[in-house]
Design a protein around this motif. Structure first.
Motif, PDB file in Angstrom:
ATOM      1  N   TYR A 275      -5.247  56.638  -4.329  1.00  0.00           N
ATOM      2  CA  TYR A 275      -4.397  55.447  -4.453  1.00  0.00           C
ATOM      3  C   TYR A 275      -4.076  54.863  -3.085  1.00  0.00           C
ATOM      4  O   TYR A 275      -3.743  53.687  -2.977  1.00  0.00           O
ATOM      5  CB  TYR A 275      -3.087  55.793  -5.164  1.00  0.00           C
ATOM      6  N   THR A 276      -4.150  55.713  -2.050  1.00  0.00           N
ATOM      7  CA  THR A 276      -3.819  55.236  -0.707  1.00  0.00           C
ATOM      8  C   THR A 276      -4.869  55.615   0.345  1.00  0.00           C
ATOM      9  O   THR A 276      -4.671  55.358   1.531  1.00  0.00           O
ATOM     10  CB  THR A 276      -2.446  55.789  -0.252  1.00  0.00           C
ATOM     11  N   LYS A 277      -5.960  56.219  -0.075  1.00  0.00           N
ATOM     12  CA  LYS A 277      -7.061  56.525   0.836  1.00  0.00           C
ATOM     13  C   LYS A 277      -8.373  56.044   0.211  1.00  0.00           C
ATOM     14  O   LYS A 277      -8.623  56.263  -0.975  1.00  0.00           O
ATOM     15  CB  LYS A 277      -7.154  58.037   1.105  1.00  0.00           C
ATOM     16  N   SER A 278      -9.210  55.417   1.022  1.00  0.00           N
ATOM     17  CA  SER A 278     -10.473  54.877   0.527  1.00  0.00           C
ATOM     18  C   SER A 278     -11.486  55.985   0.274  1.00  0.00           C
ATOM     19  O   SER A 278     -11.345  57.113   0.764  1.00  0.00           O
ATOM     20  CB  SER A 278     -11.057  53.887   1.540  1.00  0.00           C
ATOM     21  N   ALA A 279     -12.533  55.652  -0.465  1.00  0.00           N
ATOM     22  CA  ALA A 279     -13.599  56.620  -0.756  1.00  0.00           C
ATOM     23  C   ALA A 279     -14.248  57.114   0.536  1.00  0.00           C
ATOM     24  O   ALA A 279     -14.586  58.295   0.668  1.00  0.00           O
ATOM     25  CB  ALA A 279     -14.640  55.985  -1.676  1.00  0.00           C
ATOM     26  N   ALA A 280     -14.421  56.207   1.499  1.00  0.00           N
ATOM     27  CA  ALA A 280     -15.044  56.599   2.773  1.00  0.00           C
ATOM     28  C   ALA A 280     -14.164  57.588   3.532  1.00  0.00           C
ATOM     29  O   ALA A 280     -14.669  58.550   4.130  1.00  0.00           O
ATOM     30  CB  ALA A 280     -15.300  55.356   3.624  1.00  0.00           C
ATOM     31  N   MET A 281     -12.861  57.379   3.496  1.00  0.00           N
ATOM     32  CA  MET A 281     -11.945  58.288   4.192  1.00  0.00           C
ATOM     33  C   MET A 281     -11.923  59.659   3.520  1.00  0.00           C
ATOM     34  O   MET A 281     -11.945  60.698   4.192  1.00  0.00           O
ATOM     35  CB  MET A 281     -10.543  57.697   4.238  1.00  0.00           C
ATOM     36  N   ILE A 282     -11.887  59.677   2.197  1.00  0.00           N
ATOM     37  CA  ILE A 282     -11.869  60.950   1.474  1.00  0.00           C
ATOM     38  C   ILE A 282     -13.179  61.697   1.690  1.00  0.00           C
ATOM     39  O   ILE A 282     -13.197  62.923   1.874  1.00  0.00           O
ATOM     40  CB  ILE A 282     -11.594  60.726  -0.019  1.00  0.00           C
ATOM     41  N   ASP A 283     -14.288  60.966   1.698  1.00  0.00           N
ATOM     42  CA  ASP A 283     -15.595  61.597   1.931  1.00  0.00           C
ATOM     43  C   ASP A 283     -15.660  62.214   3.327  1.00  0.00           C
ATOM     44  O   ASP A 283     -16.172  63.330   3.505  1.00  0.00           O
ATOM     45  CB  ASP A 283     -16.698  60.550   1.765  1.00  0.00           C
ATOM     46  N   THR A 284     -15.099  61.524   4.309  1.00  0.00           N
ATOM     47  CA  THR A 284     -15.070  62.063   5.675  1.00  0.00           C
ATOM     48  C   THR A 284     -14.199  63.310   5.745  1.00  0.00           C
ATOM     49  O   THR A 284     -14.544  64.298   6.420  1.00  0.00           O
ATOM     50  CB  THR A 284     -14.548  60.997   6.652  1.00  0.00           C
ATOM     51  N   MET A 285     -13.081  63.284   5.047  1.00  0.00           N
ATOM     52  CA  MET A 285     -12.213  64.462   5.004  1.00  0.00           C
ATOM     53  C   MET A 285     -12.954  65.651   4.384  1.00  0.00           C
ATOM     54  O   MET A 285     -12.829  66.786   4.860  1.00  0.00           O
ATOM     55  CB  MET A 285     -10.949  64.150   4.203  1.00  0.00           C
ATOM     56  N   ARG A 286     -13.710  65.387   3.328  1.00  0.00           N
ATOM     57  CA  ARG A 286     -14.475  66.476   2.683  1.00  0.00           C
ATOM     58  C   ARG A 286     -15.511  67.063   3.639  1.00  0.00           C
ATOM     59  O   ARG A 286     -15.743  68.279   3.654  1.00  0.00           O
ATOM     60  CB  ARG A 286     -15.155  65.963   1.416  1.00  0.00           C
ATOM     61  N   LYS A 287     -16.137  66.221   4.437  1.00  0.00           N
ATOM     62  CA  LYS A 287     -17.142  66.707   5.392  1.00  0.00           C
ATOM     63  C   LYS A 287     -16.502  67.601   6.447  1.00  0.00           C
ATOM     64  O   LYS A 287     -17.086  68.605   6.865  1.00  0.00           O
ATOM     65  CB  LYS A 287     -17.845  65.515   6.046  1.00  0.00           C
ATOM     66  N   ILE A 288     -15.293  67.227   6.881  1.00  0.00           N
ATOM     67  CA  ILE A 288     -14.570  68.072   7.847  1.00  0.00           C
ATOM     68  C   ILE A 288     -14.226  69.413   7.209  1.00  0.00           C
ATOM     69  O   ILE A 288     -14.388  70.478   7.825  1.00  0.00           O
ATOM     70  CB  ILE A 288     -13.304  67.346   8.339  1.00  0.00           C
ATOM     71  N   LYS A 289     -13.772  69.363   5.966  1.00  0.00           N
ATOM     72  CA  LYS A 289     -13.447  70.599   5.234  1.00  0.00           C
ATOM     73  C   LYS A 289     -14.672  71.499   5.127  1.00  0.00           C
ATOM     74  O   LYS A 289     -14.595  72.720   5.367  1.00  0.00           O
ATOM     75  CB  LYS A 289     -12.917  70.229   3.845  1.00  0.00           C
ATOM     76  N   GLU A 290     -15.812  70.939   4.773  1.00  0.00           N
ATOM     77  CA  GLU A 290     -17.040  71.729   4.611  1.00  0.00           C
ATOM     78  C   GLU A 290     -17.514  72.308   5.934  1.00  0.00           C
ATOM     79  O   GLU A 290     -18.105  73.397   5.978  1.00  0.00           O
ATOM     80  CB  GLU A 290     -18.133  70.859   3.987  1.00  0.00           C
ATOM     81  N   LEU A 291     -17.266  71.607   7.028  1.00  0.00           N
ATOM     82  CA  LEU A 291     -17.670  72.100   8.345  1.00  0.00           C
ATOM     83  C   LEU A 291     -16.865  73.339   8.739  1.00  0.00           C
ATOM     84  O   LEU A 291     -17.418  74.340   9.179  1.00  0.00           O
ATOM     85  CB  LEU A 291     -17.478  70.991   9.384  1.00  0.00           C
ATOM     86  N   PHE A 292     -15.552  73.273   8.571  1.00  0.00           N
ATOM     87  CA  PHE A 292     -14.683  74.382   8.962  1.00  0.00           C
ATOM     88  C   PHE A 292     -14.660  75.498   7.921  1.00  0.00           C
ATOM     89  O   PHE A 292     -14.483  76.662   8.270  1.00  0.00           O
ATOM     90  CB  PHE A 292     -13.249  73.876   9.186  1.00  0.00           C
ATOM     91  N   ASP A 293     -14.813  75.145   6.659  1.00  0.00           N
ATOM     92  CA  ASP A 293     -14.611  76.110   5.569  1.00  0.00           C
ATOM     93  C   ASP A 293     -15.725  75.964   4.527  1.00  0.00           C
ATOM     94  O   ASP A 293     -15.477  75.546   3.395  1.00  0.00           O
ATOM     95  CB  ASP A 293     -13.226  75.849   4.939  1.00  0.00           C
ATOM     96  N   PRO A 294     -16.958  76.309   4.900  1.00  0.00           N
ATOM     97  CA  PRO A 294     -18.090  76.083   3.984  1.00  0.00           C
ATOM     98  C   PRO A 294     -17.968  76.830   2.656  1.00  0.00           C
ATOM     99  O   PRO A 294     -18.521  76.383   1.643  1.00  0.00           O
ATOM    100  CB  PRO A 294     -19.301  76.566   4.789  1.00  0.00           C
ATOM    101  N   ASN A 295     -17.256  77.954   2.630  1.00  0.00           N
ATOM    102  CA  ASN A 295     -17.071  78.690   1.375  1.00  0.00           C
ATOM    103  C   ASN A 295     -15.871  78.196   0.568  1.00  0.00           C
ATOM    104  O   ASN A 295     -15.635  78.663  -0.558  1.00  0.00           O
ATOM    105  CB  ASN A 295     -16.918  80.190   1.651  1.00  0.00           C
ATOM    106  N   GLY A 296     -15.102  77.283   1.157  1.00  0.00           N
ATOM    107  CA  GLY A 296     -13.982  76.674   0.446  1.00  0.00           C
ATOM    108  C   GLY A 296     -12.857  77.626   0.099  1.00  0.00           C
ATOM    109  O   GLY A 296     -12.130  77.402  -0.875  1.00  0.00           O
ATOM    110  N   ILE A 297     -12.657  78.686   0.908  1.00  0.00           N
ATOM    111  CA  ILE A 297     -11.658  79.695   0.539  1.00  0.00           C
ATOM    112  C   ILE A 297     -10.237  79.305   0.918  1.00  0.00           C
ATOM    113  O   ILE A 297      -9.278  79.856   0.385  1.00  0.00           O
ATOM    114  CB  ILE A 297     -11.980  81.067   1.181  1.00  0.00           C
ATOM    115  N   MET A 298     -10.087  78.332   1.846  1.00  0.00           N
ATOM    116  CA  MET A 298      -8.758  78.044   2.384  1.00  0.00           C
ATOM    117  C   MET A 298      -7.987  77.078   1.487  1.00  0.00           C
ATOM    118  O   MET A 298      -8.347  75.916   1.340  1.00  0.00           O
ATOM    119  CB  MET A 298      -8.868  77.461   3.798  1.00  0.00           C
ATOM    120  N   ASN A 299      -6.923  77.584   0.906  1.00  0.00           N
ATOM    121  CA  ASN A 299      -6.014  76.789   0.073  1.00  0.00           C
ATOM    122  C   ASN A 299      -6.760  75.892  -0.913  1.00  0.00           C
ATOM    123  O   ASN A 299      -6.594  74.661  -0.912  1.00  0.00           O
ATOM    124  CB  ASN A 299      -5.077  75.947   0.954  1.00  0.00           C
ATOM    125  N   PRO A 300      -7.561  76.483  -1.781  1.00  0.00           N
ATOM    126  CA  PRO A 300      -8.360  75.673  -2.710  1.00  0.00           C
ATOM    127  C   PRO A 300      -7.499  74.972  -3.752  1.00  0.00           C
ATOM    128  O   PRO A 300      -6.338  75.322  -3.948  1.00  0.00           O
ATOM    129  CB  PRO A 300      -9.266  76.715  -3.367  1.00  0.00           C
TER     130      PRO A 300
END
Length: 520
Positions: free
Chosen positions: A471-496
């Motif tokens: 509602y307050t973040k664009s698709a491009a911003m959310i996609d960039t955030m996901r890429k940062i998450k995948e870089l630091f936490d590829p297994n997705g274990i941190m606060n899923p």
């Protein structure tokens, strides 16, 4: 917080929009034995053996909305222990929730299913303090109030203050980029935090505990972790610049019949008190009645400092070096407000006891509100200042017209930080009902999008607001955030399960943005 109501049911049993990730492992006795090789037995709380009241302190959120059922809670004392624990969890795909003071107002600090809690409660040492420059290096588990008490003895104070100061911890403050009641003076934590020590999911220790005021060498990695809500790593150490105490403090209690006059008063305060204005907090008449009802004011049983018949109130604080000079300025400013008929009533507190009495009507308010119902639907919204209180009025009107008041919810309370355009909307509910919560959420967040606001000003997104991030973040911003998450936490274990919306939720948010012309 002791609510006096039945403990909420497990989040996993009442929230059907989230499903457990099957790729995450489930711990066995063998894994517990490994944890015991890293930590003493007293630093491991097991579900089957921990006292219930102790277990619930870590597994239930502050508002009694979320509750989890983890097999173990780990309480390391050193960064090296955190590193070993996270490395093991990452290798075995065990989901982890970093936890600080567990005062999250967005469901970010407790698990959803059986994620392991790694708490910083026992990481509570002050490492270094430079009394010349006011630079503090400490463990992430230090309680905010304890840090402030330590600094006060040395003529300094923390550049952050919250009503939950006696419970919250600095690592959690940083992980949610907490603002608090004096952000208009100190700015946010991106400015005052100089460096961080963070353990990454694979166990790597990222040591950036610098005290340099200027260090423009490459990416400012610390800013990635400020406000990341434990989804990228676990903050274990903090380097923060503190502020000199100003002893000439005045606290005003001001009464208004119209919020438009509050906006004018704020503008005048910025003009007349530019060097000393440190807080400008608003709450309404219903909020005063709520504190009265619970008898939470300080001292208990004392009357409101001015007439309690006005529509809206402001607690305004100024802080300067010389008390005599600041007292004169305060008297002149109060006279200016009365002469211009911006306020209907007003008073100034100067002694520590008087200031605490005035402030208690604001700082005790969150605790008082949640005593009014077994559950709570609450919001932390940023809005253009003239719209701030309109959200309270429109929500009350909508809730009354739809019959939610008095059948499903008790009342609608609005209070917050005028200086930051940040409103806290808190709605005690008759029951913990996800359908009711969604109905209220949909109204408030669509209203917020319509007026170009943010769904989270300072509490973070957590589990509570993740469906509405788009509602307050664009698709491009959310996609960039996901890429940062995948870089630091590829297994997705941190606060899923926190922060990110699902694909369907993201599409719905995009439609809302297009409907209201939101340029997110």
């Amino acid at each position: 917080m002791a609510h006096g109501f039945k403990v909420t049911e497990l989040t996993s049993e009442k929230l059907d929009r989230v499903q457990r990730n099957p790729s995450f492992g489930k711990i066995t006795e063998k894994d517990v034995d490994f944890f015991k090789s890293i930590l003493p037995a007293s630093s491991i709380l097991e579900k089957e053996t921990a006292p219930e009241d102790v277990y619930l302190k870590y597994t239930t959120d502050w508002y009694n909305v979320y509750r989890a059922n983890p097999a173990v809670i780990l309480l390391p004392e050193t960064t090296e222990q955190v590193s070993k624990l996270l490395k093991y969890c990452n290798e075995h795909h065990f989901a982890v929730v970093p936890q600080s003071g567990n005062t999250s107002a967005a469901g970010g600090s407790v698990p959803v299913f059986d994620e392991i809690i790694i708490s910083t409660h026992r990481m509570n040492k002050i490492r270094v303090f430079d009394e010349l420059r006011g630079d503090l290096i400490c463990d992430a588990g230090c309680v905010l109030q304890d840090l402030d008490n330590y600094l006060v003895e040395r003529g300094y104070q923390m550049p952050l203050d919250l009503p939950a100061r006696h419970l919250c911890r600095i690592g959690g403050n940083i992980s949610t980029n907490a603002g608090g009641i004096r952000q208009m003076r100190f700015g946010n934590l991106h400015g005052s935090v100089m460096g961080l020590e963070v353990v990454l999911p694979d166990g790597t220790i990222l040591d950036n505990l610098t005290t340099l005021k200027k260090d423009n060498t490459g990416y400012h990695l610390k800013n990635l972790f400020i406000g990341s809500e434990g989804t990228l790593g676990l903050v274990t150490g903090v380097s923060i610049t503190t502020a000199r105490i100003r002893y000439g403090v005045n606290v005003f209690m001001l009464g208004f019949d119209d919020f438009a006059d509050v906006v004018q008063t704020y503008a005048l305060a910025k003009k007349e008190l530019p060097e000393t204005l440190s807080a400008f907090e608003v709450f309404d008449n219903d909020s005063v009645k709520c504190v009265y009802k619970q008898n939470y004011q300080e001292p208990a049983g004392t009357p409101f400092p001015i007439s309690d018949k006005h529509h809206v109130y402001v607690v305004l604080e100024t802080a300067g070096k010389e008390a005599e000079f600041e007292d004169k300025k305060a008297d002149n400013f109060l006279k200016l407000l009365l002469d211009n008929k911006f306020i209907k009533d007003g008073a100034v507190a100067r002694t520590p006891e008087e200031r605490a009495r005035f402030w208690s009507w604001r700082t005790k308010l969150p605790r008082a509100i949640v005593q009014n119902g077994p559950s709570s639907i609450h919001f932390d919204i940023s809005l253009p200042l003239p719209r701030l209180y309109q959200l309270v009025e429109d929500t009350r009107q909508w809730a009354t017209e739809t019959g939610l008041i008095p059948n499903d919810i008790v009342a609608v309370y609005g209070y917050g930080h005028v200086g930051d355009g940040n409103l806290h909307l808190t709605i005690p509910a008759m029951r913990d009902d996800q359908e009711l919560t969604k109905k209220v959420d949909d109204f408030v967040y669509k209203w917020t999008a319509r007026y170009q606001g943010s769904i989270s000003a300072e509490h973070g997104v957590g589990l509570m607001k993740s469906p509405y991030l788009s509602y307050t973040k664009s698709a491009a911003m959310i996609d960039t955030m996901r890429k940062i998450k995948e870089l630091f936490d590829p297994n997705g274990i941190m606060n899923p399960y926190k922060l990110f919306p699902t694909e369907d939720q993201e599409k719905e948010g995009e439609l809302i943005c297009k409907k209201y012309g939101v340029g997110c």
